[in-house]
Design an enzyme around this catalytic site. Sequence first.
Site, mmCIF file in Angstrom:
data_model
loop_
_atom_site.group_PDB
_atom_site.id
_atom_site.type_symbol
_atom_site.label_atom_id
_atom_site.label_comp_id
_atom_site.label_asym_id
_atom_site.label_seq_id
_atom_site.Cartn_x
_atom_site.Cartn_y
_atom_site.Cartn_z
ATOM 1 N N GLU A 133 -21.582 3.612 17.797
ATOM 2 C CA GLU A 133 -20.761 4.058 18.922
ATOM 3 C C GLU A 133 -21.453 3.616 20.215
ATOM 4 O OE1 GLU A 133 -20.359 8.311 17.514
ATOM 5 O OE2 GLU A 133 -18.237 7.782 17.407
ATOM 6 N N THR A 174 -20.203 15.635 3.738
ATOM 7 C CA THR A 174 -18.803 15.578 4.147
ATOM 8 C C THR A 174 -18.414 14.144 4.511
ATOM 9 O OG1 THR A 174 -18.981 17.846 4.906
ATOM 10 C CG2 THR A 174 -17.067 16.633 5.670
ATOM 11 N N LYS A 190 -28.754 3.444 6.366
ATOM 12 C CA LYS A 190 -28.788 4.201 5.107
ATOM 13 C C LYS A 190 -27.756 5.332 5.151
ATOM 14 C CE LYS A 190 -33.562 4.145 5.161
ATOM 15 N NZ LYS A 190 -34.907 4.436 4.645
ATOM 16 N N GLU A 229 -33.011 17.506 5.974
ATOM 17 C CA GLU A 229 -32.681 17.743 7.385
ATOM 18 C C GLU A 229 -32.582 19.250 7.621
ATOM 19 O OE1 GLU A 229 -28.675 16.861 8.780
ATOM 20 O OE2 GLU A 229 -29.519 16.141 10.658
ATOM 21 N N GLY A 281 -26.025 12.791 9.278
ATOM 22 C CA GLY A 281 -27.275 13.503 9.499
ATOM 23 C C GLY A 281 -28.439 12.550 9.724
ATOM 24 N N PRO A 322 -11.052 19.335 16.109
ATOM 25 C CA PRO A 322 -12.316 19.966 16.519
ATOM 26 C C PRO A 322 -12.931 20.743 15.354
ATOM 27 C CG PRO A 322 -10.514 20.524 18.036
ATOM 28 C CD PRO A 322 -9.899 19.932 16.786
ATOM 29 N N SER A 323 -14.203 21.100 15.512
ATOM 30 C CA SER A 323 -14.846 21.946 14.499
ATOM 31 C C SER A 323 -14.343 23.381 14.635
ATOM 32 C CB SER A 323 -16.356 21.924 14.712
ATOM 33 O OG SER A 323 -16.941 22.992 13.995
ATOM 34 N N TRP A 345 -19.647 20.788 15.937
ATOM 35 C CA TRP A 345 -19.789 21.890 16.888
ATOM 36 C C TRP A 345 -21.019 21.780 17.776
ATOM 37 C CZ3 TRP A 345 -24.518 23.387 15.238
ATOM 38 C CH2 TRP A 345 -24.826 23.241 13.868
ATOM 39 N N ASN A 346 -21.959 20.904 17.448
ATOM 40 C CA ASN A 346 -23.245 20.989 18.174
ATOM 41 C C ASN A 346 -23.164 20.483 19.603
ATOM 42 O OD1 ASN A 346 -22.888 18.443 17.069
ATOM 43 N ND2 ASN A 346 -25.046 18.156 16.577
ATOM 44 N N CYS A 403 -28.199 15.746 15.821
ATOM 45 C CA CYS A 403 -28.362 14.756 14.745
ATOM 46 C C CYS A 403 -29.640 13.952 14.918
ATOM 47 C CB CYS A 403 -27.139 13.850 14.662
ATOM 48 S SG CYS A 403 -26.682 13.107 16.234
ATOM 49 N N GLU A 449 -21.020 8.989 11.751
ATOM 50 C CA GLU A 449 -22.305 9.302 12.394
ATOM 51 C C GLU A 449 -22.763 10.598 11.744
ATOM 52 O OE1 GLU A 449 -24.904 11.000 14.086
ATOM 53 O OE2 GLU A 449 -23.661 11.312 15.873
HETATM 54 P P1 NDP Z 1 -19.430 19.196 8.070
HETATM 55 O O1 NDP Z 1 -20.281 18.024 8.245
HETATM 56 O O2 NDP Z 1 -19.204 19.700 6.694
HETATM 57 O O3 NDP Z 1 -18.024 18.869 8.746
HETATM 58 C C1 NDP Z 1 -17.023 19.823 8.842
HETATM 59 C C2 NDP Z 1 -15.765 19.135 9.320
HETATM 60 O O4 NDP Z 1 -15.398 18.137 8.365
HETATM 61 C C3 NDP Z 1 -14.611 20.086 9.465
HETATM 62 O O5 NDP Z 1 -13.854 19.744 10.619
HETATM 63 C C4 NDP Z 1 -13.820 19.849 8.187
HETATM 64 O O6 NDP Z 1 -12.448 20.021 8.339
HETATM 65 C C5 NDP Z 1 -14.080 18.386 7.918
HETATM 66 N N1 NDP Z 1 -13.953 18.096 6.486
HETATM 67 C C6 NDP Z 1 -14.388 18.835 5.461
HETATM 68 N N2 NDP Z 1 -14.078 18.248 4.273
HETATM 69 C C7 NDP Z 1 -13.442 17.103 4.593
HETATM 70 C C8 NDP Z 1 -12.875 16.057 3.816
HETATM 71 N N3 NDP Z 1 -12.885 16.089 2.477
HETATM 72 N N4 NDP Z 1 -12.303 15.041 4.468
HETATM 73 C C9 NDP Z 1 -12.283 15.021 5.818
HETATM 74 N N5 NDP Z 1 -12.795 15.983 6.605
HETATM 75 C C10 NDP Z 1 -13.369 17.016 5.992
HETATM 76 O O7 NDP Z 1 -19.942 20.345 9.065
HETATM 77 P P2 NDP Z 1 -20.886 21.579 8.913
HETATM 78 O O8 NDP Z 1 -20.764 22.316 10.174
HETATM 79 O O9 NDP Z 1 -20.647 22.317 7.639
HETATM 80 O O10 NDP Z 1 -22.340 20.929 8.869
HETATM 81 C C11 NDP Z 1 -22.958 20.576 7.670
HETATM 82 C C12 NDP Z 1 -24.248 19.839 7.980
HETATM 83 O O11 NDP Z 1 -23.942 18.663 8.700
HETATM 84 C C13 NDP Z 1 -25.213 20.595 8.872
HETATM 85 O O12 NDP Z 1 -26.043 21.426 8.145
HETATM 86 C C14 NDP Z 1 -25.978 19.480 9.523
HETATM 87 O O13 NDP Z 1 -27.048 19.105 8.700
HETATM 88 C C15 NDP Z 1 -24.974 18.349 9.610
HETATM 89 N N6 NDP Z 1 -24.359 18.187 10.922
HETATM 90 C C16 NDP Z 1 -24.568 17.027 11.569
HETATM 91 C C17 NDP Z 1 -24.037 16.840 12.813
HETATM 92 C C18 NDP Z 1 -24.257 15.583 13.549
HETATM 93 O O14 NDP Z 1 -24.229 15.600 14.787
HETATM 94 N N7 NDP Z 1 -24.429 14.461 12.866
HETATM 95 C C19 NDP Z 1 -23.265 17.868 13.487
HETATM 96 C C20 NDP Z 1 -23.039 19.046 12.691
HETATM 97 C C21 NDP Z 1 -23.577 19.177 11.444
HETATM 98 P P3 NDP Z 1 -11.663 21.099 7.415
HETATM 99 O O15 NDP Z 1 -12.020 22.397 8.017
HETATM 100 O O16 NDP Z 1 -10.248 20.757 7.557
HETATM 101 O O17 NDP Z 1 -12.166 20.967 6.025
#
Ligand code: NDP
Length: 482
Positions: free
Chosen positions: A463, A231, A456, A384, A251, A177-178, A152-153, A283, A249
Amino acid sequence: MTTHTSVPQIGHLIGGQLSVADLRDAYDPGRLNEVVARVAVGTAEDVDRAVHAAHRAFPGWRDTPVAERVQKLLAAAELLAGSSEELAPLLVREHGGVLWEAQTDFALGAGALQHMVSLAEEFLRPVQFDDEQSFVSVEKVPRGVAAAIVPWNMPVVLTMMKLAPALVTGNTLVLKPSPFAPAALTLVLHKIAATLPPGVLNVVHGEGDVGAALCGHPLVRKVAFTGGTATGQKVVEATVPTLKNVTLELGGNDPAIVLDDADFDAALDRMLKGVYTRTGQICFAVKRVYVPRGRYQQFADAMCDRVNSYAVGHGLDPEASFGPLNNEAQFKKVLNLLDRTRNSSATLVELGRKLDPSSWDNGYYMLPHVVRDIEHTAPLSCEEQFGPVVPLIAYDNEEQVIAWANDSDYGLGSSVWTTDPDRGLAMARRIEAGSTFINTHSFESLDLRMPFGGVKQSGIGREFGAIGLSAYVEEHAIRRLK
Ligand code: NDP
């Protein structure tokens, strides 16, 4: 609770058909009583239908001449750039950013799509050897159905980093999408999908089991995920039974290392963009700052002075420096880190001002914080935060600061701040990270010629560029004996 009749309904897009069953309300993180969109909640059956639609569309898209795919996707980049004015305000209302951040998401997305697509014809040209014994052709072929799960970010650019290489190399795509920023992205993807053959680009929404169903589907041959590390690990688990290619990609806990010769004014002008943009929810945001002990107070005072001028409010308020956090879990996670820091020897400095104090509790709002006199081993330094809170850690010498920078499970971005280019390069080479920037660490650090990804637990793969395209193809080696 306010629910406007003009609230858009955001459906799945499967094989060129829209479906809007099982809608749930999505709320503005800066006005918690305001519904921004009504979004379909999918199931494993919807995933199956989307994957089969993508699978049916695959042979036709694979056999479309690459020049034609390139033309269609370059047109999609223009469509994307042209959608910013209409859709960026909606993106603000669902993800909590300020308007320029949402506009930047569209602009970076269009730029990334355009750039990656323009590399494809040369990248896909077969490598051939023709001698007395044999003719050999090494050809790059698409994998088949690709799946992308985006956060979502910065949903637009993070989608385009996957959509561009997937589609231009001849794969078809199912994108999830998120649930925390589904609307603006989906509306623009619907427009793009309408310019492509049905089934080439599919979108399925969901909460809870859609992501896992997508990653585990036997017809999906490639998974690209951007999100949290925990995740990401589950994504890998879901792909193991069918051994899919995976790009992750995840945290980061990016260190910014200020050297003793740094120009603090120039450094802070640039560094602060990397700390607080998108409310720190990027990120590769600056997540911990290391400052030489001899100049620590001077740097910390200068930083606090600047941050104190920030104003926090709704993203559509032109005075807002940054908006609310995106969702309740993220808000609580940062509050928890603040509580743990408050109970330590570190000094938590709350800065800035509230633009609309009476609405403050009607959103996930948080003032910017600078944490002084904090240890390298404190939770806020090691975990993080993904929020508008940054620890400033004093160090004694270069060996110590390099050891501390590398003392992390993460390794996404990083930066070195110095007036000596050679010293900066030497330090940069010692950091364990996917990217190291010198005298910059924010959106403006990005260069499409640089591969993007982490070492790591920050991820697998890269990408952008040719290496980004290569994640979506298999090499098919053909040899004819003479
Ligand atoms: P997540 O990293 O937990 O991702 C959520 C997404 O992953 C949803 O679309 C969800 O789909 C999917 N998902 C969940 N479980 C699975 C699975 N077992 N297999 C495949 N897909 C799955 O997002 P959050 O918003 O909860 O963020 C958590 C943390 O991630 C944040 O606190 C932050 O630290 C980090 N983050 C990093 C980002 C980056 O740009 N690298 C961006 C956003 C967050 P479904 O609803 O179907 O389960």
